[in-house]
Design an enzyme around this catalytic site. Structure first.
Site, short mmCIF file in Angstrom:
data_model
loop_
_atom_site.label_atom_id
_atom_site.label_comp_id
_atom_site.label_asym_id
_atom_site.label_seq_id
_atom_site.Cartn_x
_atom_site.Cartn_y
_atom_site.Cartn_z
N GLU A 43 5.98 4.33 -4.19
CA GLU A 43 4.91 5.50 -4.34
C GLU A 43 5.49 6.85 -4.27
O GLU A 43 6.25 6.99 -3.17
CB GLU A 43 3.74 5.53 -3.09
N THR A 73 0.05 11.30 -1.95
CA THR A 73 -0.47 12.79 -1.43
C THR A 73 -1.18 13.28 -2.36
O THR A 73 -0.92 14.54 -2.65
CB THR A 73 0.90 13.28 -0.89
N LYS A 133 -6.29 2.88 2.39
CA LYS A 133 -5.23 3.18 3.16
C LYS A 133 -5.72 3.63 4.54
O LYS A 133 -6.43 4.54 4.92
CB LYS A 133 -4.84 4.51 2.52
#
Length: 213
Positions: A43, A73, A133
């Site tokens: 990621e 993000t 998440k």
């Protein structure tokens, strides 16, 4: 690769290497070191300068190796679309943003929004997300995953933040389908020791497999 295949691969691997770096070249080297250690997914966070260019380069470089390249993000749909057009296989957000989820699903991508409460987990499920998440992991702890999985066994949680070699087994045994690991995996890059990143990746992958066994 469609949403289902990406989700399955993340769950099978059990590990997302979260890459934050001071520069694009450093991010590339970290990603390559994670690949060498057996990571099934990396990621690239959008805190990395030129993150979309890094994703584009890795998507091409890893295309024949079966390694997923995700964007992290992601705070808004505009950034999500930039990452998607660069070739991202999945999108990760620190929070639940309905517009980001809808855009990802419109393009057929796996979206992994952040959640830190029962309400947010339920809202994510109602939006049809594939993975959630659990963030920030260092605040929530493995007990959060175990507690959520009681009333919501269909919640497929991926804790991120505070996951270490010492506690990764506890996260998996609590019911996490995978973990996102950043600083404790990539720390060696700060001193230019990319072999340490490779070794750490391998250790985390082994620890996940051992906890599952």
């Amino acid at each position: 690769m469609n949403r289902h295949d990406v989700t399955t691969q993340i769950e099978t691997s059990g590990l997302i290497a979260v890459i934050r770096a001071e520069s694009g070249p450093q991010a590339l080297r970290i990603a390559e070191a994670c690949r060498d250690g057996g990571a099934g997914a990396v990621e690239i966070t959008f805190t990395v300068p030129g993150a979309h260019r890094i994703i584009e380069a890795l998507a091409e470089a890893f295309s024949d190796e079966g390694i997923l390249v995700g964007a992290g993000t992601i705070l808004d749909p505009e950034t999500a679309r930039t990452a998607i057009l660069a070739g991202a296989d999945f999108i990760v957000s620190p929070c639940l943003n309905n517009d980001v989820v809808r855009l990802c699903h419109r393009y057929g991508l796996c979206c992994i929004p952040g959640a830190m409460s029962v309400r947010e987990v339920v809202e994510a499920l109602e939006l049809g997300v594939d993975l959630i998440k659990a963030f920030p992991g260092e605040v929530l702890g493995p007990e959060f995953v175990k507690a959520i999985r009681g009333p919501l066994p269909n919640a497929r949680l991926v804790p991120t933040g505070g996951v270490s070699l010492e506690n990764v087994g506890a996260w998996i045994r609590a019911g996490a389908v995978a973990v996102g690991v950043g600083g404790s995996l990539t720390a060696g890059a700060g001193r230019g020791d990319y072999e340490a990143v490779t070794a750490a990746t391998r250790s985390f992958a082994d620890a996940v497999a051992a906890a599952r066994a």
